[in-house]
Design a protein around this motif. Structure first.
Motif, PDB file in Angstrom:
ATOM      1  N   GLU A 292      -4.093   3.643  -3.113  1.00 52.65           N
ATOM      2  CA  GLU A 292      -3.063   3.360  -4.117  1.00 52.65           C
ATOM      3  C   GLU A 292      -2.270   2.130  -3.701  1.00 52.65           C
ATOM      4  O   GLU A 292      -1.831   2.018  -2.548  1.00 52.65           O
ATOM      5  N   TYR A 293      -2.070   1.215  -4.666  1.00 50.51           N
ATOM      6  CA  TYR A 293      -1.331  -0.020  -4.396  1.00 50.51           C
ATOM      7  C   TYR A 293      -0.246  -0.199  -5.461  1.00 50.51           C
ATOM      8  O   TYR A 293      -0.380   0.268  -6.592  1.00 50.51           O
ATOM      9  N   SER A 294       0.806  -0.892  -5.062  1.00 49.11           N
ATOM     10  CA  SER A 294       1.931  -1.117  -5.981  1.00 49.11           C
ATOM     11  C   SER A 294       2.455  -2.534  -5.818  1.00 49.11           C
ATOM     12  O   SER A 294       2.217  -3.204  -4.794  1.00 49.11           O
TER      13      SER A 294
ATOM     14  N   ARG B  80       3.045   0.225 -10.457  1.00 54.21           N
ATOM     15  CA  ARG B  80       1.754   0.637  -9.906  1.00 54.21           C
ATOM     16  C   ARG B  80       0.662  -0.325 -10.368  1.00 54.21           C
ATOM     17  O   ARG B  80       0.624  -0.716 -11.534  1.00 54.21           O
TER      18      ARG B  80
ATOM     19  N   LYS C  52      -2.314   0.346 -10.807  1.00 59.81           N
ATOM     20  CA  LYS C  52      -3.147   1.018 -11.813  1.00 59.81           C
ATOM     21  C   LYS C  52      -2.663   0.741 -13.231  1.00 59.81           C
ATOM     22  O   LYS C  52      -3.447   0.834 -14.183  1.00 59.81           O
ATOM     23  N   SER C  53      -1.367   0.429 -13.363  1.00 65.88           N
ATOM     24  CA  SER C  53      -0.787   0.215 -14.695  1.00 65.88           C
ATOM     25  C   SER C  53      -0.951  -1.211 -15.200  1.00 65.88           C
ATOM     26  O   SER C  53      -0.490  -1.523 -16.302  1.00 65.88           O
TER      27      SER C  53
ATOM     28  N   SER D  74      -1.328   7.474   0.008  1.00 63.90           N
ATOM     29  CA  SER D  74      -2.724   7.309  -0.398  1.00 63.90           C
ATOM     30  C   SER D  74      -3.203   5.927   0.008  1.00 63.90           C
ATOM     31  O   SER D  74      -2.567   4.918  -0.301  1.00 63.90           O
TER      32      SER D  74
ATOM     33  N   CYS E  47      -7.398  -5.544  -5.446  1.00 61.42           N
ATOM     34  CA  CYS E  47      -6.792  -4.206  -5.427  1.00 61.42           C
ATOM     35  C   CYS E  47      -7.101  -3.453  -6.719  1.00 61.42           C
ATOM     36  O   CYS E  47      -7.342  -2.240  -6.703  1.00 61.42           O
TER      37      CYS E  47
ATOM     38  N   LYS F 107       0.858  -1.186   0.000  1.00 64.92           N
ATOM     39  CA  LYS F 107       0.000   0.000   0.000  1.00 64.92           C
ATOM     40  C   LYS F 107       0.896   1.238   0.000  1.00 64.92           C
ATOM     41  O   LYS F 107       1.866   1.325   0.754  1.00 64.92           O
ATOM     42  N   GLU F 108       0.558   2.196  -0.859  1.00 66.86           N
ATOM     43  CA  GLU F 108       1.333   3.440  -0.917  1.00 66.86           C
ATOM     44  C   GLU F 108       1.086   4.257   0.351  1.00 66.86           C
ATOM     45  O   GLU F 108      -0.069   4.409   0.785  1.00 66.86           O
TER      46      GLU F 108
END
Length: 408
Positions: free
Chosen positions: A41-43, A58, A60-61, A38, A105, A34-35
């Motif tokens: 936001e997860y990575s 990320r 999201k990517s 935020s 996620c 977890k970022e």
């Protein structure tokens, strides 16, 4: 969550430049974090012994996930930016849990998920154990065997039963269970996907007379196993189906109670090392003349003690050798052409009939067992290294079958 696995990172830009990937998988750790700035936001953090600083992707990517072969412990995560594909190999149960968590996620369904933040994740690679040697009962790990094991030795503990938790070790390559008192191997053992060497020396597989060899028929073990050690197991016979271990290079069956070898052993095209010392063999199957052995040990047997009455030639009516049933003709074609067959494709009775096929001295398959004789051959002409008794004349008795009068 951390996933200890093997990963190959493929840069998709390289394919446009005609640069091929190395194809090498590195032992890595993939962490879902977890970022800190935020909560939404997860990575993914990838690090290994080569990349100790780690590479962050990320969530999201994530463009796509390929999980068609997830039951085999394989998956690929494709990112939009950077244009990387992470090709993952891992124990399939852990991989399924990781992919499920990653999907949550991506979808934003993270209410019940508690992930570590970036600051609490150590950017160091934890080397997963690949080798374990157990020679004392106190050495068994409390939490079970690590799923990353590739070499496992459990020797000299007088184990009566096969440990079924071994079946979970999908990465296992070498298994040594020698010097125990194991009497039974479960059929599921034949599904071990990477097992190449199996040592069962000095156990009790043959003590009850009837042995369950069904594990030999499983697809994985047939394609992968290269060494099989069965010495000192009080075996009175080897199964005819042993020829289906087509990748087997080394077979050791010393110090047993074998009185004969299955004629199907001549179908093991990759067999190079065979040790059959300290048994009760009075002859060898003539199919072995077709093998290209580099080493054979036939010492301490009874290969020169054959009774002269037993060695006489049997029926000599040539017409009986030419007249065959349609089943015999079809069976000879299947064996000669090496057509694959199994109980799930043809009736079990036909499987046994095909496994019972003999070989003529010329190499042709023989279904009729009525025409045979015992002949003496010198093994040195068929094998590079021969270990035999010092007082032997150099010849060994072979049980020979014939497909036509020309071969008699």
């Amino acid at each position: 969550m951390k996933l200890h696995c093997q990963i190959e990172v493929i840069n998709r830009l390289h394919s446009t430049l005609n640069i091929r990937s190395s194809g090498k998988y590195l032992k890595s750790t993939l962490a879902l974090i977890k970022e800190p700035k935020s909560e939404a936001e997860y990575s993914l953090l990838l690090f290994s012994t080569v990349n100790k600083t780690g590479t962050k992707y990320r969530v999201k990517s994530v463009k796509q996930m390929f999980i068609k072969f997830i039951n085999e412990g394989k998956a690929t995560i494709r990112f939009e930016e950077p244009p990387h594909d992470l090709c993952i190999k891992c124990e399939h149960i852990q991989l399924k849990c990781f992919v499920k968590l990653l999907r949550s996620c991506i979808a934003g369904d993270t209410k019940s998920i508690n992930l570590a933040k970036l600051s609490s994740v150590a950017v160091t690679h934890k080397e997963s154990p690949t080798k374990l040697v157990i020679r004392d009962r106190s050495a068994f790990p409390n939490k079970g065997f690590p799923r990353t094991l590739e070499f496992l030795t459990i020797s000299g503990l007088n184990l009566c039963n096969f440990r079924r938790d071994i079946l979970l070790l999908k990465q296992l390559v070498v298994l040594d269970l020698s010097n125990n008192v194991i009497e039974h191997i479960p059929p599921e053992f034949g599904d071990m996907p990477n097992l190449a060497e199996l040592n069962l020396a000095n156990n009790k597989l043959g003590v009850k007379g009837v042995i369950d060899w069904r594990w030999l028929l499983r697809l994985q073990v047939k394609n992968k196993l290269k060494l099989l050690e069965l010495s000192g197991n009080e075996l009175k016979y080897l199964p005819k189906s042993i020829w289906k271990l087509q990748s087997l290079v080394t077979l050791k069956v010393d110090n047993n109670l074998l009185e004969h070898l299955p004629n199907t052993i001549g179908r093991m095209n990759n067999l190079r090392y065979l040790t059959i010392a300290l048994n009760k063999l009075t002859s060898l199957p003539c199919s072995m003349l077709q093998l290209r052995l580099d080493y054979i040990d036939v010492s301490d047997n009874k290969l020169n003690d054959r009774d002269t009455e037993q060695s006489k030639m049997v029926k000599r009516n040539p017409w009986e050798m030419y007249v065959n049933s349609l089943v015999d003709i079809a069976a000879r074609v299947v064996v000669k052409q090496k057509i694959t067959y199994a109980p799930n494709t043809i009736p079990w009775t036909l499987v046994e009939y095909l496994d019972d096929a003999n070989s003529c001295v010329c190499g042709e398959p023989v279904m009729n067992k009525e025409h045979y004789s015992f002949k003496e051959y010198q093994l040195k002409y068929y094998c590079h290294v021969v270990v035999s008794d010092e007082n032997r004349k150099g010849t060994v008795s072979f049980l020979c079958y014939y497909c036509s009068p020309k071969c008699m």
